[in-house]
Design a protein around this motif. Structure first.
Motif, PDB file in Angstrom:
ATOM      1  N   VAL A 152      12.646  18.288   8.963  1.00 31.40           N
ATOM      2  CA  VAL A 152      11.629  17.243   8.963  1.00 31.40           C
ATOM      3  C   VAL A 152      12.004  16.216   7.903  1.00 31.40           C
ATOM      4  N   THR A 153      11.976  14.945   8.266  1.00 31.19           N
ATOM      5  CA  THR A 153      12.212  13.860   7.318  1.00 31.19           C
ATOM      6  C   THR A 153      10.906  13.116   7.082  1.00 31.19           C
ATOM      7  N   VAL A 154      10.475  13.064   5.832  1.00 30.45           N
ATOM      8  CA  VAL A 154       9.239  12.391   5.460  1.00 30.45           C
ATOM      9  C   VAL A 154       9.585  11.137   4.667  1.00 30.45           C
ATOM     10  N   GLU A 155       9.190   9.981   5.190  1.00 29.26           N
ATOM     11  CA  GLU A 155       9.505   8.717   4.529  1.00 29.26           C
ATOM     12  C   GLU A 155       8.380   8.292   3.593  1.00 29.26           C
ATOM     13  N   GLN A 156       8.768   7.727   2.443  1.00 26.61           N
ATOM     14  CA  GLN A 156       7.819   7.255   1.440  1.00 26.61           C
ATOM     15  C   GLN A 156       7.847   5.733   1.442  1.00 26.61           C
ATOM     16  N   GLU A 157       6.760   5.146   1.897  1.00 26.53           N
ATOM     17  CA  GLU A 157       6.709   3.701   2.073  1.00 26.53           C
ATOM     18  C   GLU A 157       6.050   3.010   0.878  1.00 26.53           C
ATOM     19  N   GLU A 158       6.621   1.875   0.515  1.00 25.78           N
ATOM     20  CA  GLU A 158       6.035   0.919  -0.433  1.00 25.78           C
ATOM     21  C   GLU A 158       5.708   1.542  -1.789  1.00 25.78           C
ATOM     22  N   GLY A 159       6.611   2.446  -2.240  1.00 23.99           N
ATOM     23  CA  GLY A 159       6.467   3.025  -3.573  1.00 23.99           C
ATOM     24  C   GLY A 159       5.608   4.264  -3.636  1.00 23.99           C
ATOM     25  N   PHE A 160       5.348   4.933  -2.530  1.00 27.02           N
ATOM     26  CA  PHE A 160       4.549   6.157  -2.557  1.00 27.02           C
ATOM     27  C   PHE A 160       5.277   7.228  -3.360  1.00 27.02           C
ATOM     28  N   ASP A 161       4.582   7.860  -4.338  1.00 31.91           N
ATOM     29  CA  ASP A 161       5.201   8.897  -5.162  1.00 31.91           C
ATOM     30  C   ASP A 161       4.308  10.124  -5.284  1.00 31.91           C
ATOM     31  N   ILE A 197       0.863  -1.175   0.000  1.00 36.32           N
ATOM     32  CA  ILE A 197       0.000   0.000   0.000  1.00 36.32           C
ATOM     33  C   ILE A 197       0.906   1.234   0.000  1.00 36.32           C
ATOM     34  N   PRO A 198       1.129   1.885  -1.135  1.00 33.37           N
ATOM     35  CA  PRO A 198       1.964   3.094  -1.134  1.00 33.37           C
ATOM     36  C   PRO A 198       1.377   4.154  -0.196  1.00 33.37           C
ATOM     37  N   HIS A 199       2.176   4.629   0.756  1.00 32.78           N
ATOM     38  CA  HIS A 199       1.664   5.577   1.739  1.00 32.78           C
ATOM     39  C   HIS A 199       2.783   6.393   2.348  1.00 32.78           C
ATOM     40  N   VAL A 200       2.403   7.422   3.081  1.00 34.40           N
ATOM     41  CA  VAL A 200       3.355   8.251   3.815  1.00 34.40           C
ATOM     42  C   VAL A 200       3.781   7.494   5.059  1.00 34.40           C
ATOM     43  N   GLY A 201       5.076   7.326   5.230  1.00 38.42           N
ATOM     44  CA  GLY A 201       5.585   6.606   6.391  1.00 38.42           C
ATOM     45  C   GLY A 201       5.769   7.528   7.586  1.00 38.42           C
ATOM     46  N   GLU A 202       6.827   7.300   8.325  1.00 37.60           N
ATOM     47  CA  GLU A 202       7.087   8.116   9.511  1.00 37.60           C
ATOM     48  C   GLU A 202       7.502   9.523   9.097  1.00 37.60           C
ATOM     49  N   VAL A 203       6.997  10.506   9.820  1.00 37.97           N
ATOM     50  CA  VAL A 203       7.407  11.904   9.663  1.00 37.97           C
ATOM     51  C   VAL A 203       8.241  12.238  10.893  1.00 37.97           C
ATOM     52  N   LYS A 204       9.556  12.350  10.714  1.00 40.54           N
ATOM     53  CA  LYS A 204      10.477  12.436  11.845  1.00 40.54           C
ATOM     54  C   LYS A 204      10.925  13.869  12.090  1.00 40.54           C
ATOM     55  N   ILE A 205      10.778  14.302  13.344  1.00 32.27           N
ATOM     56  CA  ILE A 205      11.218  15.625  13.785  1.00 32.27           C
ATOM     57  C   ILE A 205      11.971  15.429  15.093  1.00 32.27           C
ATOM     58  N   THR A 206      13.187  15.927  15.172  1.00 35.70           N
ATOM     59  CA  THR A 206      14.006  15.728  16.368  1.00 35.70           C
ATOM     60  C   THR A 206      13.510  16.573  17.533  1.00 35.70           C
ATOM     61  N   LYS A 252      -6.272  14.164  -5.341  1.00 35.95           N
ATOM     62  CA  LYS A 252      -7.161  13.856  -4.231  1.00 35.95           C
ATOM     63  C   LYS A 252      -6.370  13.866  -2.932  1.00 35.95           C
ATOM     64  N   THR A 253      -7.014  14.318  -1.860  1.00 35.94           N
ATOM     65  CA  THR A 253      -6.318  14.444  -0.583  1.00 35.94           C
ATOM     66  C   THR A 253      -6.715  13.336   0.371  1.00 35.94           C
ATOM     67  N   GLY A 254      -5.762  12.950   1.189  1.00 34.27           N
ATOM     68  CA  GLY A 254      -6.007  11.941   2.207  1.00 34.27           C
ATOM     69  C   GLY A 254      -6.345  12.575   3.545  1.00 34.27           C
ATOM     70  N   GLU A 255      -6.344  11.751   4.578  1.00 37.45           N
ATOM     71  CA  GLU A 255      -6.676  12.233   5.914  1.00 37.45           C
ATOM     72  C   GLU A 255      -5.501  12.985   6.524  1.00 37.45           C
ATOM     73  N   LEU A 256      -5.808  13.782   7.546  1.00 36.59           N
ATOM     74  CA  LEU A 256      -4.758  14.488   8.269  1.00 36.59           C
ATOM     75  C   LEU A 256      -3.926  13.506   9.081  1.00 36.59           C
ATOM     76  N   ILE A 257      -2.625  13.727   9.095  1.00 38.15           N
ATOM     77  CA  ILE A 257      -1.689  12.905   9.865  1.00 38.15           C
ATOM     78  C   ILE A 257      -0.998  13.813  10.877  1.00 38.15           C
ATOM     79  N   VAL A 258      -1.128  13.517  12.152  1.00 33.07           N
ATOM     80  CA  VAL A 258      -0.402  14.276  13.173  1.00 33.07           C
ATOM     81  C   VAL A 258       1.011  13.720  13.248  1.00 33.07           C
ATOM     82  N   ALA A 259       1.981  14.515  12.776  1.00 31.34           N
ATOM     83  CA  ALA A 259       3.366  14.054  12.745  1.00 31.34           C
ATOM     84  C   ALA A 259       4.012  14.142  14.126  1.00 31.34           C
ATOM     85  N   LYS A 260       3.870  15.316  14.758  1.00 35.65           N
ATOM     86  CA  LYS A 260       4.482  15.486  16.072  1.00 35.65           C
ATOM     87  C   LYS A 260       3.910  16.717  16.741  1.00 35.65           C
ATOM     88  N   GLN A 261       3.860  16.679  18.068  1.00 33.05           N
ATOM     89  CA  GLN A 261       3.476  17.836  18.854  1.00 33.05           C
ATOM     90  C   GLN A 261       4.722  18.423  19.505  1.00 33.05           C
TER      91      GLN A 261
END
Length: 614
Positions: free
Chosen positions: A497-506, A472-481, A581-590
């Protein structure tokens, strides 16, 4: 009033690179703000250690915090409303200054280290406070501090006394279930605690240290048997130093007693190496009353009360029948998919005994005897991409080392979760991975094998969960130190911010920040990460490592931005955009955010005030 700022980013090339350069140029135009103020920047409070490490639910207890720049601390901040605190006193720690050394450089340029302070804090823990680790911070005019951990226990909590450092065979008497707050004060010190256990009792022993950089605790269980030469001789029953790759400073062991009697548990620093901040909490509870590694309250697990950030590749992340829906929430929303839960049943040690499964499937089993191998059979089509996700709910590496491999109909192994990573021309590392992505070249029946890596280690708590599903191509972990930011008025701060692209997400990813303090804005600068070239050892294997892109967020505070008395909880959020098309909101970090007023310089403080003209 809270504010929300948007920042767009794309993982694709093309014209986006031109836009990135323009954004970077805009940011460099903003950077002079960082030096615009003529006043001195305030130093934020810095916490070094805390003792004792916690207390019981429904009680009031006192802790002492060592740190720097604590002289003007005004309040304490906790990550939940069930803990409240009052500052009792703040005092300077008198230290012996070393004799001045003859310096070849200009003495006027030498600087003394900041003064350390001891702050006493009285804490009220509500009866409903969740057991486990809780973060706390301190607030001063310089902003909010770094975080330290406190443990809230449901068991009685006692302090170490002078008996704990007596000779082996004696020690301080304790009565489990209990949590003991102690400290290793001197190099080579060993603290002993004695208790009574009955036959067939199974107890869990855990240690939480003050945190990384303090000391490496060692946990040892003894039985005082004595001998003709030494009546206080101890027989070692079990020992744990490095429990797993997730909690280097939290050794943990479970032990079933074969006979009733008196036993001793010892706490010491590895190789006797200590610092002035070697505080710990020792916890003894019955195993069946405790929590597994995936549940609340366990010392070696994450914080009990906070919702966990998304974990893509972690042996402790929770896998269940809703995992696929959660993955789809990180891309475009799709119809709910039903996942079949399969529990292994013996015998299934050979491919001919394999359990047939339908994809997607959640497999649950246990490697409970040496040489145990569990087989599952599934069908894959030519060119189909599969994902194998692994969770170890109770024991994690390096105790349980789950090897998951796929065999074809001829019995040949075609893929496994062992990442053979080349870190230099001469050096390889074999790493067990909790997630493996693989595309099958040929259609047919395949066999999934699960076993311990050694084939000789096994236990009733070597349990596993394996989710087998399609890619399932999707947005992976959004990493913030950063987890907190103190921003001075008129200053700028860069956050990567590092945004990972999982399983072929483009697709595209849009980032934005909500609930910033008044007078603070955020500006994006997306940077395209070039493809890695050069030696083969520098190229990650896409089977185990996702692609990633970097984003730069620049937070800028207006010169007139009002200072914050309490921190704002700013939320960095992301949204996938695929095919318009837009997906759901993802809370990366507080991120805890405070605006701080710079301190006046000595000249400004002594300058005469202007007299108003009549």
């Amino acid at each position: 009033m809270a504010s929300s700022h948007h920042a767009s980013w794309t993982s694709r090339g093309g014209n986006s690179a031109v836009g990135n350069k323009r954004l970077l140029f805009f940011l460099f135009w903003l950077l002079p703000l960082a030096g615009a103020a003529s006043t001195e920047l305030r130093a934020e409070p810095q916490l070094v250690s805390v003792f004792p490490l916690g207390g019981r639910q429904g009680t009031t207890f006192c802790v002492e915090i060592r740190g720097k720049y604590l002289h003007d601390v005004s309040d304490a901040w906790f990550d939940c409303g069930d803990l409240k605190a009052r500052i009792q006193k703040i005092e300077k720690i008198e230290t012996k200054e070393e004799p001045a050394k003859k310096a070849k450089t200009d003495p006027s340029k030498s600087s003394k280290p900041p003064v350390e302070y001891l702050l006493s804090l009285e804490i009220d823990a509500a009866p409903q406070a969740l057991p486990g680790a809780h973060y706390f911070r301190l607030i001063s005019p310089g902003g909010i501090s770094n975080a330290l951990l406190l443990q809230v226990s449901s068991e009685p909590v006692v302090l170490e006394d002078q008996n704990s450092t007596k000779a082996a065979g004696e020690g301080q008497e304790i009565h489990p279930p209990v949590a003991v707050n102690g400290k290793i004060s001197e190099a080579g010190e060993v603290d002993y605690y004695s208790f009574t256990a009955s036959k067939d009792d199974q107890w869990l022993f855990e240690i939480r240290s003050a945190g990384p950089g303090t000391f490496d605790p060692v946990l040892t269980l003894y039985q005082p048997l004595g001998s003709w030469l030494d009546p206080k001789r101890l027989r070692r029953l079990a020992m744990n130093d490095e429990p797993n790759i997730y909690s280097w400073n939290a050794p943990r062991l479970s032990y079933r007693f074969t006979k009733s009697g008196r036993y001793i548990v010892a706490v010491e620093a590895f190789s006797g190496v200590t610092t002035p901040h070697c505080a710990y909490q020792l916890r003894l509870v019955r195993t069946h009353d405790s929590h597994t590694a995936e549940k609340q309250g366990c010392y070696s697990s994450p914080l009990a009360h906070n919702s966990e950030p998304w974990k893509e590749r972690d042996f402790l992340r929770k896998l269940d029948t809703g995992r696929i829906d959660a993955v789809f929430s990180r891309t475009l929303k799709a119809p709910e998919r039903s996942t079949t839960a399969v529990t292994e049943s013996e015998p299934n040690d050979e491919p001919a005994q394999a359990l047939s499964i339908t994809i997607p499937a959640l497999l649950e089993g246990t490697i409970n005897r040496p040489g145990d191998r569990d087989y599952y059979k599934f069908t894959a089509g030519a060119g189909e991409g599969f994902v194998f996700e692994i969770q170890t709910p109770e024991q994690v590496p390096y105790q349980f080392m789950p090897k998951v491999a796929v065999f074809d109909g001829k019995g040949e192994e075609i893929v496994n979760n062992v990442y053979r990573k080349k870190v230099s021309p001469e050096t390889w590392l074999n790493l067990l991975e909790p997630k493996t992505v693989y595309t099958f070249a040929e259609a047919g029946d395949y066999y999934l094998q699960v076993r311990d890596l050694t084939s000789r280690n096994a236990d009733s708590n070597f349990s596993y969960r394996i989710l087998v599903r399609k890619k399932i191509p999707h947005v992976g972990e959004v990493k913030i130190t950063e987890d907190y930011i103190n921003l001075h008025s008129g200053q700028a701060r860069k956050v990567s911010v590092t945004v990972e692209q999982e399983e072929g997400f483009d697709g595209f990813v849009t980032l934005f920040v909500e609930n910033l303090p008044p007078g603070v804005q955020v500006f994006p600068a997306a940077e395209v990460v070039p493809e890695k070239t050069g030696d083969a050892y520098d190229v990650p294997n896409p089977r185990y490592v996702p692609k990633a892109n970097n984003v730069t967020l620049m937070f800028v505070a207006d010169p007139e931005a009002p200072p914050c008395r309490t921190p704002y909880t700013a939320a960095v959020k992301a949204r996938a955009v695929v095919g318009g098309k837009t997906g759901e909101l993802i809370v990366a970090k507080q991120i805890l955010f405070m605006v701080v007023r710079p301190e006046k310089t000595a000249e400004e403080k002594t300058a005469p005030k202007a007299v108003a003209q009549k």
